[in-house]
Write an enzyme that holds these catalytic residues in place. Sequence first.
Site, PDB file in Angstrom:
ATOM      1  N   HIS A 163      -2.582   3.189  -4.706  1.00  0.00           N
ATOM      2  CA  HIS A 163      -2.028   2.957  -3.480  1.00  0.00           C
ATOM      3  C   HIS A 163      -0.645   2.143  -3.702  1.00  0.00           C
ATOM      4  CE1 HIS A 163      -5.529   3.402  -0.885  1.00  0.00           C
ATOM      5  NE2 HIS A 163      -6.097   2.804  -1.645  1.00  0.00           N
ATOM      6  N   GLU A 195      -9.691   2.801  -5.295  1.00  0.00           N
ATOM      7  CA  GLU A 195      -9.227   4.418  -4.945  1.00  0.00           C
ATOM      8  C   GLU A 195      -8.124   4.798  -5.957  1.00  0.00           C
ATOM      9  OE1 GLU A 195     -11.144   4.535  -0.493  1.00  0.00           O
ATOM     10  OE2 GLU A 195      -8.989   3.603  -0.823  1.00  0.00           O
ATOM     11  N   ASP A 205       0.853  -1.169   0.022  1.00  0.00           N
ATOM     12  CA  ASP A 205       0.060  -0.030   0.028  1.00  0.00           C
ATOM     13  C   ASP A 205       0.860   1.482   0.115  1.00  0.00           C
ATOM     14  OD1 ASP A 205      -2.351   1.763   0.422  1.00  0.00           O
ATOM     15  OD2 ASP A 205      -3.329  -0.049   1.051  1.00  0.00           O
TER      16      ASP A 205
END
Length: 751
Positions: free
Chosen positions: A258, A321, A186
Site C-alpha cells: 500500500h 496485503e 496508502d
Amino acid sequence: MIRAFLLVFVLLSNLFFSQNKLNLIPYPQKVNINDGFFTIPEVIVLNDKLPKNETDYFKNKVNSGLKFQNTNKSDAHLVYFQLPKSSNSAQNNEFYSLEITPKQISIKSYTPQGYFLALQTLIQIIDQYKGTKKIPTMKIEDQPKFAWRGMHLDVCRHFFTVDEVKQYIDYLAMYKLNTFHWHLTDDQGWRIEIKKYPKLTQIGSKRKESMIGAYVDNTFDGKPYGPYFYTQDQIKDVVKYAQDRHITVVPEIEMPGHALAALAAYPELACTKGPFETATKWGVFDDVFCPKEETFKFLENVLNEVIALFPSQYIHIGGDECPKTRWKECAHCQELIKKNNLKDEHGLQSYFIQKIEKYVNSKGRKIIGWDEILEGGLAPNAAVMSWTGIKGGVEAAKSGHFAVMTPGSYCYFDHYQGDPATEPNAFGGFTPLDKVYSYNPIPEELNAEQAKYILGVQANLWTEYILDFKQVQYMIFPRLMALSEVGWGTSDPKNYKEFEGRVINQFKVLDKMGVNYAKSIYNVMGKVVPGNNGVAYELSTSQNPNGIRYTLDGTDPTANSQAYQNPIPVSKSMIIKSAYFENGQLKSAISSQQFTTSKTTGKNITLEQQPSENYSFGGAFTLIDGIIGNQKQLGKTWLGFQGKDVVATIDLGQKTQFSEIDFNTLENKGSWIHLAKSAQVFVSDDNKSFKMIKEIGKEEIQKAKGKIQLNVGNQNSKYIKIKIENAGIIPAGNPGADSKAWLFVDEIGAK
C-alpha cells in the site's frame, strides 16, 4: 375491567423500567438504583477541586440550559474524590464510582481519566432525566473489560478536515472508546506532512481522478483530488484534542505494501524504476517498498517525525496485503533472501517487519500491524490487529503476543448495515447492528491465560465509497454504540432488543447534534428460513411488529396491505415488498426481495469446506435460499472462500427430475476475487456413489461472465454434488499476485 388492569400493569411496568434501567451506552458493570431523587437545580454548584479540563468538557457537553457555580465548600452538588494509589493494588485507570444522593453527586476514581468516564455517564443520565429534573438516587461502580476500545478512520481514499476528525474523536469520547486509529498513508494518498521528504505531500497527497460507483464498472470521475494532507501543527492539534478526551491516537504508516503514493514521490524506493502515480483505483497493487537500505533509511526518517508527533505506545505499520510479485523478480530481494537464509518472500516480509520493529523499539515504542505481519514469523515484540478473521489473534495470543480483535465479519463499518437496495453504495458485506452487538472479542480457542493477551476490540472505517463526513456519520452510527458496549464488556446478545431500545433513545441526542445516523433498524428486515415446501421469509422490525405490511405482487405496500403475522411461505418465484407503518403513515424505507426458486430451494445442503469467517453470512443455506446475488453488491447473498474450492452436496429429499444446473461466481480482480477455474456436477441416489454428468472449464466460465447455466440432460436423482474450483494462486500481473484467490458463489439451482 381486565383491559383497565392490563393498562395499569403496563404503565407500572414502564415506570419500573424507567426507574431501574438507565438509558446508558455502554451500560455500566454495576448499577444500584435506590429510593429518592436528586433534583437538578437551576445552578449546579461545583467543588473547585474538580479536575479542570474534564469539568470544562462536562459543562460544555451538558446541553440543557444549566448554569454552573464554583465553591470550596463541602456541600457542592458535584464533588470528586481521587482514590489513593496503592503499591500492592492493580487499580484500573479507567475505574470510577458515581453516587447520586438527594443532596449530592459524588465521583471517585484513581485518575482523571476515570473521572472523565464518570462524567460521560453523568451526561447521559442528566439527558435522560432533565425533562422531570429528578434523577433517581443510585450508585454505579464501573470499569471497562478491555483496555483497547478503538475506532479506525481511513483518510487516504477520501480526506476529512481537522474539524471533522475532531468530531469523530468526540463521538468516540461520548461512548467511552479510548483509541483512535488514524490511517494516514496508502496507495491513494499520503496525508501526513514529513518535513524531510516534502514530495510525499507535494506529489503523494493528490491523484488525477477517483474511482466511482461499483468496482466492477471500472468508472472514474475525471476530477483531480487533492492535494489533501495534515500539517504537523494540525497533527499536534488533533493529538492534543484527543488527549484532552483521554483518547490515544495511533498513527498508521503503511509498509511494505500500500505504498504507491510514496513511490510516486520517491520512485527510487521501489524494486523497479517506475514511473509511478498515486492510485486512482481501489484495491491492491504490485508495486511496494523494496527492502533495501535506502528504503529502510527513508522509513526510519519518516518514523522519527511520526514518533515525535504521536506519544502513543504503539505505532501501526500496516503490513497487510503486500503482493510478492516485485520481490520475486527483484535481484536485490532474491539476494537478500539467500544472504539471510530466508525461506521465501514471506520470510522477506518478516525480515522487513522485524527490521522496522527493532528501530521502533529503539525509540521506546512498539509496533502493531494487520495480521499479515504473521507471515514468515512474527516480530519479537509486535502486537497483531486481527482483521481477516480471528485466526491471527488466536495465533498471536497463543504465542504470547498481544492482539486487538477487529474481524471484518463483525467490525468493518464500510459494510452494509441494512438492505443494500435501500442503503448508499458500500464496499460490500453485511454487518447490521445486532451482529456487531453479538461479537465476543475473546475467541473460544483461548484458555484464561491466553485470553489475557487480547487487548480489546476495534472497528474499522475504510472510505473507498464514503465521499463526505455525513456519510462517515451514517456508517458509524448506530454501530459505534454496539462496539462501545462490546468493548466495555457489558453486551449481552440475549438482550439485544433491550439494547436496541437504548439505541433509539440515543438517537434523540444525535438529532440535537445534527448527526446523520443510519435509520436501518427502523426498516423491516428480512431473513430467509427453512419452510415446509421450500423456504419462508421472516420479517422483523425494531418497532411494533403489528405495523409491518407486505405485498407479493411487486407493488409497494400501503397501510391497507397484508399485515405480517408469520413467516411468508416462498414456494414459487416472487417479489416480497415490505414496510413499517404507524397510524397509517409509512415510517420506513420500502424493502424489496426477489425470490427465484428452483428444485434445490430450501433443501438440505452440506459443504465440505466452510466459507471464510468474514463472508459466511447464512452459511451453506445461503446457496439454496432462493435469492440470486447482485453482481455489483458483495452483500449477504454471497459466500466467500479464499484459496478453497466449493464442494456442495444437496439432498433433494427424493428422486427428482431436472435438466439444468445454475450458479453464479464473481470477478473483481482488484479485490483478489477471481472467477472459478472449473466446475463439475455429479449425481447420486445413495450419497455414496456419485457419477459426473457435466464438466466445464475456465474458458466457458469466463465466456458466461460467471453466470453459469449448465445443460445436464434429463436427470432423475436424489443427490446433486457440485464442485466449483477456486482459481488458486493469483498469477503475476494481477493485484495480489502470489496470494490465494477468493471465490465467491451464490445460489445453486436446479431446473
